[in-house]
Design an enzyme around this catalytic site. Structure first.
Site, mmCIF file in Angstrom:
data_model
loop_
_atom_site.group_PDB
_atom_site.id
_atom_site.type_symbol
_atom_site.label_atom_id
_atom_site.label_comp_id
_atom_site.label_asym_id
_atom_site.label_seq_id
_atom_site.Cartn_x
_atom_site.Cartn_y
_atom_site.Cartn_z
ATOM 1 C CD GLU A 168 43.048 46.700 29.170
ATOM 2 O OE1 GLU A 168 43.819 47.644 29.284
ATOM 3 O OE2 GLU A 168 42.452 46.201 30.122
ATOM 4 C CB ALA A 179 34.741 48.457 31.327
ATOM 5 C CB CYS A 180 36.481 45.251 26.888
ATOM 6 S SG CYS A 180 35.003 45.671 25.959
ATOM 7 C CB ILE A 181 38.658 45.152 32.589
ATOM 8 C CG1 ILE A 181 37.354 44.827 33.320
ATOM 9 C CG2 ILE A 181 38.836 46.638 32.460
ATOM 10 C CD1 ILE A 181 37.331 45.280 34.739
#
Length: 598
Positions: free
Chosen positions: A282, A424-426
Site C-alpha cells: 500500500e 497488513a501491507c502498510i
C-alpha cells in the site's frame, strides 16, 4: 484561538499574544490570548514574529489595552495599562536563635505557689463520691467512696475480657501465576528441498510438492515459487516482502500455555505481486535486493545468520489492494509452513538448544497497567488474524476487520505464542510483521517488569470511517475503565490516517483519569496532524536519519530500547512527575538524551 482557563494556567510564563482583534479598553482575560502551543507553526509560516521584551501571559493578564490591538500582536509594556508586577521572591527565613541563647521567658507559677481555689463541693451517695469543681466549669467527677474513706466498695459488674490484640500481618500478598508458556528452541543449520518434510539433526527438509498444494489454497493464487536463501547469498532480487513467519508448533497445551517447539535459524519470508507485475503493498514497498531491503535483527525480521525460505506468490490481477488478495497469498504460504509445523510437533527425543519460560503473572500490590496495540483495519488490504489454531498460523484466526475492529484482549503469553498473524501491507519500515508479535519487545519487557502488573494486551483496529473510529475508541475507553488499571501504553504501526485513531484511543483512556503513553513513528514524514491534551508523553520510533518511511523492512518498528523508554515514561507519568513538552519538530537528540536517562 482563545485559551480555556485550564490551558491558561499551563502557559502563564509563555509570551502574551492577542488571539483576535481587540478594542482599546479591553481588560485582558483567557479569552484574549492566543494558544502558545501553535506559536512555532505561526512563526514558521511568517504569520507572527516574537521579539524580546514581550510580556508573559501572567504579566498581561488583567491589564487594559491602551489602543486597539490586532490579532497575533505580541503584547509589550507600552501597549498596556495596569501590568501585573512580578511577585517578589519570598525572603529567606531568619536563622532561629539557639534554644540556650534565648531570653528567659516569664516563669509560670508552680502548683504550690498558686492562689488557693475555692473549696470543692463534695457529696456522697450510692457508694460514690461526687466532686463538683466550679473552677472546672461544672465538671462532675464520680469515684468509689472506699477509695478515700475506707468504706466497703460495691462489687463491680463483671466485665468481659478485652479481646487479645490481633497479631500484625507480616505476610505480603503473593504473586499469582495464571499460566506458563515454555518455548523450546531447536536449531536449523541447513534447509533443503526434498521429497518429504522432516526435521532431524539440525536439517529442515521441505517437500517440493507443497508448492503445488499452495497454488490450490485460494482461487486468487496464480503461481507459487519457493527457494532457500543462505545468509551468505542474500544479494538476491525479490518482490516486496509481505511477511516474515517463524516455524513454531504446539507440542503441549493451547495457544499461550504449555510447550511450543520453535525452529531457530530459519524463517519463512513471504513476497508477492499480482499478474500485472504490481507489488502487493500500500504505502511503499520493499522490492529489491534482500541484503539491502531488510533491517536484519529487528524483532520482526530475520536475524543476521538466519536461513530464509522465500515463498513468492503471484495473485490475480488487481486484487493486491483488496483484503482477499493478500489473504490468498498468506493462505498459500501457510500450506507450506503448516507442513513444517507438523514435522516438529513431537520432538520428545531431541534436546533443545534453549528453553524460554514466559509467565502471565498477577503481581499483588503493584500498579496495574495495560498495553494497547492499534493494528490496521481500514477495510482495503489492512487485516490481521487474531488467535489462530497454531502459532503464527492462518487457520482458525479471526480477522479484526470482520470483528468490527473492536478491542479484543489477549494475554501476554498468547501474544508471544504467535497469537497474531499480520496481514497488513502498510509501509515496510513501520510494519509490525508476524514474527514481530512472536517476540514483541513491549510485551516481553512489561511482562518481566517486577514493578508492574501487566493485566493484558488489547488489540484494536483502525476503521476507515470516522464514525466507526469514534465508536471503537469509546469501547476501548469503557474497557480500560472496567479493567481499573493505573496506567496504559498505546502503540500503533504506520502513520497518517491511523493517527486519528491513535489520538482518539489515547483520549479515551486519558479522559478516564488513567495516565497514558503513546508510541508511534512520526519523525518528519509522519508528524502528527491531530492531537489532544492527553498526548503529553510520546515515544518516537523513527530510526531513519532523515525521518522518513525508508522502505527498509521493519526499520522503524519497536525495539527493546524503545520499550524501555516507554515503560520509564509511563512510570514517570504514573508517579506524577512533570514531563517536559516535546520539541516543535522531530529531534533525534531528544531520543538520545532519553536513552541515556533510561
Amino acid at each position: 484561538m482563545s485559551l480555556s482557563q485550564e490551558t491558561l494556567e499551563a502557559h502563564l510564563n509563555d509570551p502574551a499574544v492577542l488571539c483576535c482583534r481587540r478594542p482599546a479598553g479591553t481588560v485582558l482575560s483567557a479569552a484574549d490570548f492566543e494558544d502558545p502551543t501553535i506559536f512555532p507553526d505561526l512563526v514558521d509560516s511568517n504569520l507572527m514574529t516574537l521579539k524580546e521584551g514581550g510580556l508573559t501571559i501572567k504579566q498581561a493578564l488583567g491589564a487594559t489595552l491602551i489602543n486597539d490591538g490586532e490579532a497575533l500582536t505580541q503584547l509589550t509594556p507600552e501597549l498596556l495599562d495596569g501590568i501585573a508586577a512580578d511577585e517578589p521572591e519570598p525572603a529567606e527565613p531568619a536563622d532561629e536563635e539557639p534554644a540556650d541563647s534565648a531570653e528567659p521567658a516569664d516563669e509560670a507559677p508552680c502548683c504550690c505557689s498558686a492562689a488557693p481555689a475555692p473549696a470543692p463541693a463534695v457529696t456522697t451517695s450510692d457508694g460514690y463520691v461526687h466532686l463538683h469543681l466550679d473552677k472546672a466549669e461544672g465538671l462532675d467527677l464520680s469515684f468509689p467512696v472506699g477509695a478515700v474513706s475506707g468504706a466497703p466498695v460495691p462489687p463491680a459488674a463483671p466485665v468481659a475480657p478485652a479481646p487479645a490484640p490481633a497479631e500484625p500481618e507480616d505476610e505480603v500478598p503473593a504473586d499469582r501465576v495464571l499460566r506458563t508458556l515454555v518455548k523450546k528452541d531447536y536449531p536449523v543449520t541447513k534447509v533443503v528441498l526434498g521429497d518429504a518434510t522432516s526435521y532431524a539433526d539440525g536439517v529442515l527438509t521441505i517437500d517440493k510438492s507443497l508448492v503445488e498444494a499452495a497454488k490450490k489454497a485460494d482461487p486468487l493464487v496464480k503461481d507459487v515459487t519457493m527457494e532457500v536463501i543462505d545468509p551468505s547469498d542474500r544479494h538476491v532480487y525479490s518482490n516486496t516482502i509481505m511477511d516474515v513467519i517463524p516455524v513454531a508448533a504446539k507440542a503441549e497445551g493451547k495457544l499461550g500455555e504449555g510447550v511450543t517447539n520453535v525452529l531457530s535459524g530459519a524463517v519463512f519470508v513471504l513476497t508477492g505481486m499480482d499478474e500485472a507485475g504490481v507489488q502487493v503493498h500500500e504505502f511503499g514497498s520493499c522490492e529489491g535486493y534482500m541484503d539491502e531491503k531488510i533491517r536484519y535483527g529487528r524483532p520482526g525480521c530475520p536475524d543476521e545468520n538466519d536461513i530464509m525460505i522465500r515463498v513468492d506468490v503471484k495473485i490475480e490481477k488487481g486484487t493486491g489492494m483488496e483484503r482477499r488478495g493478500p489473504f490468498a497469498a498468506h493462505s498459500a504460504v501457510d500450506v507450506i509452513v503448516h507442513a513444517c509445523r507438523e514435522a516438529i510437533k513431537d520432538l520428545s527425543g531431541v534436546k533443545p538448544v534453549k528453553e524460554e519460560t514466559f509467565k502471565d503473572v498477577r503481581r499483588a500490590g503493584k500498579p496495574r497497567v495495560v498495553l494497547v496495540k492499534e493494528i490496521m483495519g481500514q477495510g482495503a488490504m489492512h487485516d490481521n488474524l487474531l488467535v489462530p489454531s497454531e502459532p503464527c498460523g492462518v487457520k482458525g484466526g479471526q480477522k479484526n476487520v470482520d470483528l468490527g475492529n473492536v478491542p479484543v484482549v489477549l494475554s501476554p503469553n498468547e501474544v508471544l505464542d504467535g497469537g497474531i498473524h499480520a496481514l497488513a501491507c502498510i509501509g515496510p519500515a513501520t510494519k509490525e510483521i508476524t514474527r514481530h508479535f512472536f517476540r514483541e519487545p513491549m510485551v516481553e519487557a512489561l511482562q518481566t517488569d517486577e514493578e508492574l502488573d501487566l493485566t493484558g494486551v488489547v488489540f484494536i483496529g483502525s476503521p476507515q470511517v470516522n464514525d466507526e473510529k469514534t465508536f471503537v475508541s469509546e469501547r476501548l475507553g469503557a474497557l480500560i475503565e472496567a479493567m481499573e488499571v493505573d496506567g496504559a501504553i498505546v502503540t500503533t504501526e504506520g502513520f497518517g490516517n491511523n493517527h486519528i485513531d491513535f489520538s482518539e484511543n489515547i483520549a479515551a483512556i486519558g479522559s478516564r483519569g488513567v495516565p497514558v503513553v503513546g508510541v508511534t513513528f512520526a519523525a518528519y514524514q509522519g508528524q502528527l496532524v491531530v492531537g489532544n491534551k492527553y498526548m503529553d508523553a510520546m515515544i518516537e520510533l523513527n530510526k531513519d536519519p532523515e525521518g522518513f518511511e525508508n522502505e527498509i523492512l521493519a526499520d522503524n518498528t519497536t525495539t527493546p530500547e524503545d520499550a524501555a523508554r516507554a515503560i520509564l515514561m509511563l512510570k514517570t507519568k504514573m508517579a506524577g512527575i512533570p514531563i517536559e513538552p516535546a520539541e516543535h519538530k522531530w529531534d533525534e537528540s531528544v531520543i538520545e538524551a532519553n536513552k541515556k536517562l533510561v
